[in-house]
Design a protein around this motif. Structure first.
Motif, PDB file in Angstrom:
ATOM      1  N   UNK A   1       1.885   9.492   4.386  1.00 55.95           N
ATOM      2  CA  UNK A   1       2.914   9.357   3.348  1.00 55.95           C
ATOM      3  C   UNK A   1       3.246   7.886   3.118  1.00 55.95           C
ATOM      4  N   UNK A   2       3.411   7.146   4.186  1.00 58.33           N
ATOM      5  CA  UNK A   2       3.748   5.720   4.066  1.00 58.33           C
ATOM      6  C   UNK A   2       2.606   4.944   3.420  1.00 58.33           C
ATOM      7  N   UNK A   3       1.376   5.188   3.854  1.00 58.80           N
ATOM      8  CA  UNK A   3       0.235   4.478   3.257  1.00 58.80           C
ATOM      9  C   UNK A   3       0.064   4.849   1.788  1.00 58.80           C
ATOM     10  N   UNK A   4       0.255   6.121   1.458  1.00 58.86           N
ATOM     11  CA  UNK A   4       0.158   6.536   0.063  1.00 58.86           C
ATOM     12  C   UNK A   4       1.228   5.897  -0.796  1.00 58.86           C
ATOM     13  N   UNK A   5       2.437   5.817  -0.274  1.00 55.11           N
ATOM     14  CA  UNK A   5       3.545   5.205  -1.010  1.00 55.11           C
ATOM     15  C   UNK A   5       3.298   3.715  -1.240  1.00 55.11           C
ATOM     16  N   UNK A   6       2.821   3.025  -0.199  1.00 58.52           N
ATOM     17  CA  UNK A   6       2.539   1.598  -0.341  1.00 58.52           C
ATOM     18  C   UNK A   6       1.347   1.353  -1.258  1.00 58.52           C
TER      19      UNK A   6
ATOM     20  N   UNK B   1      -4.323  -2.307  -1.993  1.00 60.31           N
ATOM     21  CA  UNK B   1      -3.852  -0.961  -2.326  1.00 60.31           C
ATOM     22  C   UNK B   1      -4.940   0.095  -2.180  1.00 60.31           C
ATOM     23  N   UNK B   2      -6.178  -0.251  -2.503  1.00 58.65           N
ATOM     24  CA  UNK B   2      -7.264   0.723  -2.380  1.00 58.65           C
ATOM     25  C   UNK B   2      -7.502   1.076  -0.918  1.00 58.65           C
ATOM     26  N   UNK B   3      -7.438   0.090  -0.041  1.00 58.47           N
ATOM     27  CA  UNK B   3      -7.626   0.344   1.385  1.00 58.47           C
ATOM     28  C   UNK B   3      -6.495   1.203   1.925  1.00 58.47           C
ATOM     29  N   UNK B   4      -5.272   0.950   1.519  1.00 54.42           N
ATOM     30  CA  UNK B   4      -4.147   1.773   1.963  1.00 54.42           C
ATOM     31  C   UNK B   4      -4.279   3.209   1.470  1.00 54.42           C
ATOM     32  N   UNK B   5      -4.795   3.391   0.268  1.00 52.63           N
ATOM     33  CA  UNK B   5      -5.020   4.738  -0.249  1.00 52.63           C
ATOM     34  C   UNK B   5      -6.054   5.487   0.560  1.00 52.63           C
ATOM     35  N   UNK B   6      -7.136   4.815   0.933  1.00 52.78           N
ATOM     36  CA  UNK B   6      -8.178   5.438   1.742  1.00 52.78           C
ATOM     37  C   UNK B   6      -7.654   5.764   3.130  1.00 52.78           C
ATOM     38  N   UNK B   7      -6.918   4.849   3.739  1.00 53.76           N
ATOM     39  CA  UNK B   7      -6.343   5.088   5.067  1.00 53.76           C
ATOM     40  C   UNK B   7      -5.391   6.274   5.022  1.00 53.76           C
TER      41      UNK B   7
ATOM     42  N   UNK C   1      -4.215  11.893   6.269  1.00 55.17           N
ATOM     43  CA  UNK C   1      -3.720  13.187   5.817  1.00 55.17           C
ATOM     44  C   UNK C   1      -4.712  14.299   6.134  1.00 55.17           C
ATOM     45  N   UNK C   2      -5.988  14.057   5.905  1.00 57.16           N
ATOM     46  CA  UNK C   2      -6.996  15.082   6.190  1.00 57.16           C
ATOM     47  C   UNK C   2      -7.137  15.287   7.690  1.00 57.16           C
TER      48      UNK C   2
END
Length: 90
Positions: free
Chosen positions: A51-56, A24-30, A35-36
């Motif tokens: 959006x998809x990576x943040x949701x997952x 989950x931490x890696x998906x948040x960073x990705x 997004x940036x």
């Protein structure tokens, strides 16, 4: 050679890493990086990815600890996607 290839105690799934893809931490960073980067180039593609990576990364839940990066990725990805769509049509 009896018992060749059998284990008395099977290995657990979490022993050699997550085994189910990125954590989950890696998906948040990705998601945050997408997004940036989407504000500067290819927002129509990188926004939905963020959006998809943040949701997952949030685990499909709005509550819990350490969800700030995932929530920021989700919100920035949505803003990025909306801005790219508006910029394309107007």
């Amino acid at each position: 050679m009896t018992g060749f290839g059998t284990r008395k105690t099977p290995r657990s799934r979490g022993r050699m890493g997550s085994g189910g893809g990125p954590d989950r931490a890696t998906l948040g960073i990705i998601g945050l990086v997408c997004a940036v980067a989407g504000f500067f180039t290819l927002g129509i593609v990188l926004g939905p990815i963020a959006v998809i990576c943040g949701w997952l990364a949030m685990g499909r839940r709005w509550t819990g600890s350490r969800r700030a990066m995932a929530l920021v990725a989700l919100i920035l990805g949505a803003i990025d996607t909306l801005a790219a769509v508006l910029w394309t049509f107007f």
